[in-house]
Scaffold this active site. Structure first.
Site, PDB file in Angstrom:
ATOM      1  N   LYS A  83      -5.960   1.221  -1.783  1.00  0.00           N
ATOM      2  CA  LYS A  83      -7.305   1.805  -1.759  1.00  0.00           C
ATOM      3  C   LYS A  83      -7.173   3.297  -1.490  1.00  0.00           C
ATOM      4  CE  LYS A  83     -11.468  -0.577  -0.394  1.00  0.00           C
ATOM      5  NZ  LYS A  83     -12.183  -1.158   0.740  1.00  0.00           N
ATOM      6  N   ILE A  84      -7.728   4.077  -2.405  1.00  0.00           N
ATOM      7  CA  ILE A  84      -7.595   5.533  -2.366  1.00  0.00           C
ATOM      8  C   ILE A  84      -8.998   6.132  -2.359  1.00  0.00           C
ATOM      9  CG2 ILE A  84      -6.774   7.536  -3.705  1.00  0.00           C
ATOM     10  CD1 ILE A  84      -4.320   6.045  -3.265  1.00  0.00           C
TER      11      ILE A  84
END
Ligand code: G3P
Length: 218
Positions: A83-84
């Site tokens: 998750k960015i």
């Protein structure tokens, strides 16, 4: 539409996995902080419970740091998705990770143009936060509808995860609009099962059965 669980609580994930309806899990720093446990250990346990994409979030805000963290998280299990956050450095990291075969889920997405950028960088997933938009008086499902439409227009392969889900109605809206996935807190998953007519129906069936059985015995 697939259902993911939005939690870092292993007991909740264990229950939901047993119920047979969950095909992935999303976590974030706030959810992990609630558990007061080692993130790596939590992720290992989740991966053992659910055989599907498990999102683990990075904390760095620069591309180099994100990529470094992502490589470490990705070593935990092939199902780990990174998750960015939706930032220029984030899309840079997404592109670099995609080139290495590491899948990303771009998070904190609040508009269709942001979702388009995430897709252009090569994100496997994009997470529009429906509930947080509703919280500030904007229309979260309208943003979701735009993203679905745009991705359809151009056959974008990035999967849309409707996130920040507050109630079963959000899940219904996400499914109606054509989101690929809704990631739901455990409490919302429980609510999705509930209907007063189901409860009343079970009660009636059991009572009818009991009455008939007692009648036969007389
Ligand atoms: O995991 C991302 C998102 O679903 C968080 O939701 O409830 O903190 O707005 P919420």
């Amino acid at each position: 539409m697939e259902i993911y669980l939005d939690t870092a609580n292993v007991e909740e994930i264990r229950k939901a996995a047993q119920w047979g309806v969950v095909s992935g899990v999303t976590t974030n720093p706030s959810l992990v902080a609630r558990e007061k446990r080692d993130y790596r250990e939590i992720l290992e346990e989740i991966c053992a419970l659910v055989d599907g994409p498990i999102s683990a979030e990075v904390l760095s805000l620069d591309a180099e740091g994100m990529v470094k963290e992502a490589r470490e998280l990705a070593k935990i299990h092939p199902n780990i998705v990174i998750k960015i956050p939706m930032l220029p450095a984030g899309t840079e990291a997404v592109k670099r990770l995609a080139e290495e075969g590491i899948r990303s889920n771009v998070t904190l997405v609040f508009s269709a143009p942001q979702a388009l950028l995430a897709a252009r960088a090569g994100a496997a997933f994009v997470s529009p936060f429906i509930g947080r938009l509703d919280d500030i008086g904007q229309d979260g499902t309208a943003v979701l509808a735009d993203i679905v439409q745009i991705f359809r227009n151009y056959q974008v392969e990035t999967k849309i995860i409707a996130a920040s889900i507050r109630h079963p109605w959000h899940v219904l809206e996400a499914a109606r609009l054509g989101a690929d996935i809704a990631t739901v807190p455990f409490a919302v998953l429980e609510k999705m099962y509930q209907h007063p007519l189901t409860d009343r129906g079970i009660e009636r069936f059991l009572n009818d059965w009991k009455n008939a059985f007692e009648y036969q015995k007389v």
